[in-house]
Structures are given as structure tokens and as C-alpha cells.
Scaffold this motif. Structure first.
Motif: not given
Length: 434
Positions: A287-301
């Protein structure tokens, strides 16, 4: 000049990576609270952790120039509280919660990027009519409003299955729910959010079709900057189980640009500033759709070592420099490899560990492929089900960070490393995949 940078839960992997920062001689790194307190503990008494951290900082004889962290909650929640107490720059507590309180975050996302948000609702697992209160269609995904590593996350196909998992959720949700409630009590919440505590779940429509990636970036002086996009490869039989991260992303440039635009719209909306972040997306190829899963207030180790392999420094560089209030001195594409991966060494059945790779075997792998790092999560004699922070379907024996010239060569190198790192797991009498 030397800056004193305090790292919450400083671990062995980071001690190996931090010396690779550009201008490393300008930083003096100090541990703040132990790994056992902020990661491996059975309970996280948030107020006590704050008091202990502030007391440690008060005892320090020099200036405290920055407080940083890369672990999920409670570390992520400690950062805005401790920085506020010490007068250091960083996001407000409300901006942090609009990222990491999964229900509040979805409400804010729905206001600014509704095309990226699945149907969702809050659900009280302690409500006797919890099953009857479900308003969204089956199947759906259920998870606590604050957890990580897919902890207590389940794909629910039927009402009967929901009834089966609710007791499991009720039993374990307080581990993160109690300290999260301590955090939310420190700021004023909108009425629609105040009723959804850390002991609630969020149920949302399944969006895990297509390709998953994580956008790593930072905000400084109100401007959102991209560091890089990392692909997440999942297990075919258990789509919620991560097998590997690959960097840089193989998604088309146009799709990546759309993800960055969505990120800028959302973070500007919530006033998130003076800190790094990572935001997870799905791109549905059909569908060429973008879904937002989640946001983290930090870098990913999890991504630090692969940034080093490709860009020439771990993106701890961004975390540290933004906390110090200086423009990040992060290199780009100056590492030894065009592509790199973090490979999770997983099994899908419980058992007892009879053998792990020896130190000599690990050294042989790391010397054979320069830049490769191996980290074990298990030791001989332990039962896999004693591992903490696991998803609902597998156990992570360890992780492998490595790079190569092409994606095909990367897959071959991972397979070769795995053959050189033998584990022996004795099945239990009544074992089954979770």
C-alpha cells in the motif's frame, strides 16, 4: 577542557565503545547507579533511585556537565527528572511522557500524524469486564502502556485468548507499572490520560506487515536532525521476534524522507528538544503506507556498535554531545564497512545451558573479523526462563555485532560466526515455545 559525563547503568559493552567517540580525550565518563539497580533489578523504586542518584552527584567533587543514558525505563524516566534537578538541558517530563506513555503518545500521534496511527484503545487488565470492553477488531496487539522488549506483549486472535493472557499480564505488569506511576505523578496529566495508569494496557490494530525500521536522530535548538535509519529483520514464524538489525537501511530514499518528515511533525508538536530519540516505523510495500510503531526518548543501545562499524563512531557521540549542549561531532560513513548488523543469537524452546562459547572462541571470532563484538547473555548451568527482559516467544543467548562489504557477505559472515560460537542447550522434560 574535560567534561564530566555521568552514564546511568554504565555497562561493559559501552565501556568498550565509548573510547571510540571522536575527541574521546575530552570526556570523563562516570557510572551513575549500577546496572543491577536500573536494568537487572526485580523492582525499580523510582523515588529511591532518584534520591540515590542525586546523592551520588552531590558527593562528586567536580562539575556535573551531563547526565546520559541509553537503557529503557526506568533509565529513560530518570533522565528528565535528574536533569531538571541539576539544571541541565533536556526534554521536559511531559515531552518524555508523550513519547513513552504508549497511550498518551498514541493520542498525540493521532492529532498530528493520524495517517500513521492504527486504531487503538486503553484496556484495564484488572477490570472484570476487560474482554467485553474491547472495541477494536480482532486480531490486535496488547501490551502495557510502559514496558519494553515486548514484555507482556501478545498478539490476540480471539476473546478466549485474551481471557488466557490477562492473568499473566496482571501478575507481571506492576514491575514497570509501579515506578511508571511514580513518574507520571510528577507532572500534570490531561484528564484523558490521568485515568490510564502504568497498570493499564493499550490494545491496537496489527500494523506489522511490510518492512520495519528505526529512525535514530536528535533534536537541538528545536531542529530535528537525522543520524541514520536501521532495518529490523524479524522471525517468519514469530513476527514479533527480532532476529537482526542492519545498518544502513535498505528502504528507498523517498520512503526514508517521508519518515523523517513525519518525525519532525510529531516532535515539533510535543515540544521535544535537547535530546536524542529513536522512532520505529513499518512501511507496507503493497500500500506504500507508513505506520508509526513507537517512540523512545533515547538512543538505541542496540545500534551503537553498528554505527561505529559503518560511520566510524558509536552514536553515543550524539547522546553525549547533545547533553553537553554542543553540536554532535558524529562522523558519517567513515567506518571500515559499508553495512553492519547486530544479530540476536536466539532459541525458541526453554532449556538448561550446558555449554557457552569459551573466551578463546569469542576472541577467535573477534580477531578473525576486525570490529566484530560478541556479548553473551547466558552462562553454563542456568535455565533460559530465568533470563529477564525476553519477548514472549524466544530466549536471547547473546548478540553478535559484525560488518561486511555487502548484505550478501554480511549474511555469510553471520552464519560463519555462529558456527564458530557453539552453544549447547539441554531441553527440559516439558519444554515448549512460549
Amino acid at each position: 577542557m574535560t567534561w564530566n559525563v555521568f552514564v546511568i547503568g554504565l555497562d561493559d559493552l559501552s565501556k568498550r565503545l565509548l573510547p571510540h567517540l571522536r575527541h574521546a580525550e575530552e570526556y570523563a565518563f562516570h557510572g551513575l547507579l549500577s546496572l543491577d539497580e536500573v536494568v537487572h533489578a526485580e523492582e525499580y523504586p523510582f523515588a529511591r533511585l532518584v534520591d540515590d542518584a542525586l546523592a551520588q552527584l552531590e558527593r562528586f567533587p567536580g562539575p556535573v556537565d551531563a547526565i546520559v543514558g541509553y537503557w529503557d525505563f526506568p533509565t529513560s524516566g530518570l533522565l528528565p527528572v535528574l536533569r531538571r534537578e541539576r539544571g541541565l538541558p533536556g526534554p521536559t517530563l511531559a515531552a518524555f511522557l508523550k513519547c513513552e506513555h504508549k497511550y498518551w503518545s498514541r493520542l498525540e500521534q493521532a492529532r498530528v500524524v493520524p495517517e500513521c496511527v492504527p486504531v487503538f484503545q486503553a484496556l484495564d487488565p484488572f477490570d472484570e469486564r476487560a474482554v467485553e470492553s474491547v472495541e477494536i477488531d480482532y486480531p490486535f496487539w496488547i501490551k502495557p502502556v510502559k514496558a519494553h522488549s515486548s514484555h507482556l506483549g501478545f498478539r490476540i486472535e480471539t476473546a478466549d485468548q485474551l481471557r488466557e493472557v490477562l492473568p499473566v499480564i496482571r501478575e507481571g505488569i506492576g514491575r514497570f507499572g509501579r515506578p511508571f506511576d511514580e513518574v507520571t505523578a510528577l507532572t500534570e496529566l490531561p484528564e484523558e490520560v490521568a485515568a490510564v495508569t502504568g497498570h493499564h494496557c493499550i490494545a491496537e490494530a496489527i500494523i506489522s506487515s511490510g518492512r520495519q525500521c528505526t529512525l535514530e536522530g536528535y533534536v537541538q535548538n528545536g531542529e530535528v536532525h537525522l543520524v541514520g535509519l536501521v532495518d529490523s529483520l524479524r522471525d517468519a514464524a514469530h513476527p514479533s521476534v527480532l532476529l537482526r538489525y542492519e545498518y544502513p537501511s535498505a528502504l528507498p530514499d523517498a520512503v526514508q524522507a517521508r519518515m523523517l518528515a513525519i518525525t519532525r511533525r510529531f516532535l515539533s508538536r510535543i515540544g521535544y528538544d535537547e535530546a536524542p530519540f529513536n522512532i520505529e516505523f513499518y512501511h507496507d510495500d503493497q500500500s506504500d503506507r507508513i505506520w508509526l510503531l513507537e517512540i523512545n526518548a533515547r538512543i538505541s543501545r542496540s545500534h551503537a556498535a553498528i554505527f561505529q562499524l559503518v560511520d566510524g563512531a558509536p552514536h553515543f557521540q550524539v547522546m553525549v554531545d547533545v547533553a553537553l549542549g554542543i553540536p554532535p561531532r558524529m562522523p558519517h560513513r567513515e567506518g571500515p564497512y559499508p553495512v553492519a548488523a547486530k544479530q540476536m543469537l536466539r532459541v525458541f524452546e526453554d532449556g538448561r545451558v550446558r555449554r557457552v562459547p569459551s573466551e578463546a572462541e569469542i576472541r577467535r571470532v573477534e580477531q578473525a573479523f576486525p570490529g566484530t563484538l560478541v556479548k553473551l547473555n547466558v552462562h553454563e548451568g542456568m535455565r533460559l526462563s530465568d533470563l529477564k527482559h525476553q519477548d514472549s516467544f524466544s530466549w536471547e543467548l547473546g548478540v553478535l555485532f559484525t560488518g561486511a562489504e555487502t548484505r550478501e557477505a554480511l549474511a555469510e559472515r553471520i552464519a560463519q560466526c555462529r558456527r564458530m560460537l557453539p552453544f549447547e542447550i539441554e531441553p527440559l522434560a516439558s519444554t515448549a515455545a512460549r
